[in-house]
Design an enzyme around this catalytic site. Structure first.
Site, PDB file in Angstrom:
ATOM      1  N   CYS A 205      13.242  10.605   6.021  1.00 42.69           N
ATOM      2  CA  CYS A 205      13.745  10.080   7.759  1.00 42.69           C
ATOM      3  C   CYS A 205      15.364  10.330   8.527  1.00 42.69           C
ATOM      4  O   CYS A 205      15.012  10.536   9.466  1.00 42.69           O
ATOM      5  CB  CYS A 205      13.468   8.011   7.226  1.00 42.69           C
ATOM      6  SG  CYS A 205      14.005   7.485   7.144  1.00 42.69           S
TER       7      CYS A 205
ATOM      8  N   LYS B  15       0.834  -1.012  -0.247  1.00 42.50           N
ATOM      9  CA  LYS B  15       0.454  -0.006   0.162  1.00 42.50           C
ATOM     10  C   LYS B  15       0.949   1.715   0.121  1.00 42.50           C
ATOM     11  O   LYS B  15       1.524   1.677   0.859  1.00 42.50           O
ATOM     12  CB  LYS B  15      -1.338   0.045   1.741  1.00 42.50           C
ATOM     13  CG  LYS B  15      -1.863   1.144   1.101  1.00 42.50           C
ATOM     14  CD  LYS B  15      -2.622   1.795   2.305  1.00 42.50           C
ATOM     15  CE  LYS B  15      -1.749   3.010   2.652  1.00 42.50           C
ATOM     16  NZ  LYS B  15      -1.796   4.376   1.373  1.00 42.50           N
TER      17      LYS B  15
ATOM     18  N   GLU C  42      10.158   1.492  10.437  1.00 43.59           N
ATOM     19  CA  GLU C  42      11.203   1.460  10.064  1.00 43.59           C
ATOM     20  C   GLU C  42      10.070   3.185   9.853  1.00 43.59           C
ATOM     21  O   GLU C  42       9.198   4.246   9.302  1.00 43.59           O
ATOM     22  CB  GLU C  42      11.210   2.037   8.539  1.00 43.59           C
ATOM     23  CG  GLU C  42      12.247   0.738   8.460  1.00 43.59           C
ATOM     24  CD  GLU C  42      13.442   0.618   9.170  1.00 43.59           C
ATOM     25  OE1 GLU C  42      13.529   1.495   9.209  1.00 43.59           O
ATOM     26  OE2 GLU C  42      14.073  -0.035   8.868  1.00 43.59           O
TER      27      GLU C  42
ATOM     28  N   GLU D  99      10.205  15.832  14.321  1.00 40.54           N
ATOM     29  CA  GLU D  99      10.152  15.813  13.579  1.00 40.54           C
ATOM     30  C   GLU D  99       9.164  16.658  12.219  1.00 40.54           C
ATOM     31  O   GLU D  99       8.317  16.978  12.580  1.00 40.54           O
ATOM     32  CB  GLU D  99       9.931  14.250  12.862  1.00 40.54           C
ATOM     33  CG  GLU D  99      10.603  14.059  11.475  1.00 40.54           C
ATOM     34  CD  GLU D  99      10.616  12.277  11.031  1.00 40.54           C
ATOM     35  OE1 GLU D  99       9.052  11.986  11.103  1.00 40.54           O
ATOM     36  OE2 GLU D  99      10.893  11.860  10.319  1.00 40.54           O
TER      37      GLU D  99
END
Ligand code: NAD
Length: 516
Positions: free
Chosen positions: A284, A175, A250, A385
């Site tokens: 990331c 997905k 992750e 983040e």
């Protein structure tokens, strides 16, 4: 480039069961350029069923590793042959500069399929174990996987999920992120073109709430490999617990780049910029916290600011653009909001801090590379983040101070150390609690070496043998060669009258216990 994209389910290109579609927006212009089948829960179920059937009844898991490897190599070749078209599609759908799409994305996809082909070819699907007298023992590896990917590196993430899963003999449903599914759908199509049997690779575009939740909660699925935010990662763990699925996660990061005072300034300024501004910081592992040793901080910052101002922001398809647009309007607004939070917290905007205007592309989502000074480690801009081109700079006194600050984070994905003394840099790197630390470089991710996070950056590793093993279920098979059970378990011999039963050989108490 096509203007209509379909789902890949059970070896066929298919419209969504609902017949609905959605528009794919080019972030360089803010305009729609293609339509995509809008998958829903029903499509997710169909895909999970196709993957289950292909795993339980199809040829793929029964093939030898070297046969699967040949199919993966064919996918790698097809990606290479279609490199130009795939790179342009990634530029349009996800805002990757055409330089990066051609120079980094396609190469990574090709090498990911090749590395896992190599691993599949040399790994045994069955591992013989020491032979005991009277029996033979071996471990067999098997496993239906779901891969859920984020929007920042769609084609690379598709390869990171598909290649190891199918190399290890599994079937997979991918997905992709809601608004960047096109290159993943194309990789699914190329897998069919490469002769990978029906149902082995399925791709369902659609939302996390409809498609993602259905797949992660499905009892037909054995394993979930998720890449995305820590917040959604938590939800994935909850859903996967419904039937105790294996999960690898992750997740997010807020990585530190540590610059020691003995560094070559030119080299490290260049490296710090690559660490944070590669793909607009929508990475990331980006080095979004720059920790600089106090004696060199002023000189470093002056040079960094000057060079950052030279970065050309422009349309993704223009080869002159160093940075493309931010991937979506929503993400552009998030970046703006965080810079506002930084200002309110007392940070100084040293450069950037506003949208970039690109002539002729006024509807695009552009932001100027931004550096925030006068930042403390406790501020939200240093802890959360942002996932955009925003660097915070914090001075430190000595190595202990740098390590403490680097570790002052809920995340633990990556980081960098810059120094002319490798020994000194390694000592610092060893104390930073992250899955990867690069010394005098950044973003060196290689499908041969493990990548993943400590702390809230994730569970498990991708890439290499370790990543491959995340996709294998271990089963020990024992084949007895020694005759009826009673010969080896005299205490269990039902033919002997109870009072005469002997005790197990060599044991004063009854023999082996029944399994727990
Ligand atoms: P996200 O968590 O919002 O979405 C990731 C994927 O999960 C998307 O496909 C989304 O549709 C799906 N999803 C959302 N809700 C879901 C649900 N309830 N159930 C199932 N699936 C659901 O992340 P994003 O905004 O697409 O990507 C950015 C994030 O990804 C950042 O936090 C970044 O650090 C992280 N990321 C991590 C790595 C890594 O390797 N650690 C790599 C790239 C990106």
């Amino acid at each position: 480039m096509a203007d209509r994209y379909q789902l890949v389910i059970g070896g066929q290109l298919a419209d969504a069961a609902s017949g609905e579609t959605f528009d794919s927006i080019d972030p360089s212009t803010g305009k729609a350029f293609a339509t995509v089948g809008k998958g829903g829960a029903e499509d997710a179920r169909r895909a999970a069923e196709a993957a289950r059937k292909a795993f339980d009844q199809g040829p793929w898991p029964k093939m030898k590793g070297r046969e699967r490897a040949a199919a993966l190599l064919k996918v790698a070749d097809l990606v290479k042959q279609n490199a130009g078209a795939l790179a342009e599609l990634e530029a349009k759908d996800a805002g990757h500069t055409i330089r990066m799409a051609k120079g980094a994305d396609i190469g990574m996809v090709v090498s990911t399929f090749r590395v896992f082909a190599e691993i599949a070819a040399k790994e045994n699907d069955e591992e013989p174990l020491a032979r005991n007298p009277g029996s033979m023992n071996y471990v067999r590896y098997e496993g239906v996987c779901v891969g859920i990917t984020p929007w920042n590196f769609p084609i690379q993430m598709a390869a990171w999920k598909i290649a190891p899963a199918i190399a290890a003999g599994n079937t997979v449903v991918i997905k992709p992120a809601t608004y960047t599914p096109l290159t993943t759908l194309e990789i699914g199509r190329l897998c069919l073109e490469a002769g990978i049997p029906e149902g082995v690779v399925n791709v369902v575009a659609g939302s996390g709430a409809a498609v993602g939740e259905e797949l992660v909660g499905s009892p037909l699925v054995d394993k979930v490999a998720f890449t995305g935010s820590t917040e959604v990662g938590r939800r994935i763990m909850e859903l996967a617990s419904s039937n105790i699925k294996k999960c690898t996660l992750e997740l997010g990061g807020k990585s530190a780049s540590v610059v020691l005072d003995d560094v070559d300034l030119d080299y490290a300024v260049d490296g710090a910029m690559w660490g944070v501004f590669f793909h607009n910081g929508q990475v990331c592992s980006a080095g979004t916290r720059l920790l600089v040793q106090r004696p060199i901080v002023d000189e470093f910052l002056a040079e960094l600011t000057k060079r950052t101002e030279g970065i050309r922001v422009g349309p993704a398809l223009d080869p002159a653009s160093d940075e493309g647009p931010i991937e979506s309007k929503t993400q552009l607004e998030t970046v703006e909001r965080y810079v506002g939070i930084g200002r309110d917290e007392g940070a100084d905007v040293l450069t950037g801090g506003e949208r970039a205007v690109v002539e002729g592309h006024e509807g695009g989502f552009y932001y100027r590379p931004t550096i925030l000074g006068n930042v403390k480690s406790s501020m939200r801009v240093a802890q959360e983040e942002i996932f955009g081109p925003v660097l915070v700079v914090i001075p430190f006194e000595d190595e202990a101070d740098a390590v403490a600050m680097a570790n002052d984070s809920i995340y633990g994905l990556a980081g960098g150390v810059w120094s002319s003394d490798n020994g000194r840099a390694v000592k610092v790197a060893e104390q930073i609690r992250t899955g990867t630390v690069w010394i005098n470089d950044y973003h060196m991710i290689n499908p041969r070496y493990p990548f993943g996070g400590y702390k809230q950056s994730g569970i498990g590793r991708e890439h290499g043998e370790m990543g491959f093993n995340e996709y294998r279920q271990v089963k020990h098979i024992h084949v007895d060669l020694g005759g009826p059970s009673r010969a080896r378990h005299p205490w269990w011999d039902l033919t002997v009258p109870k009072r005469e039963q002997p005790s197990a050989p060599g044991a004063e108490t009854p023999g082996p216990k029944a399994p727990g």
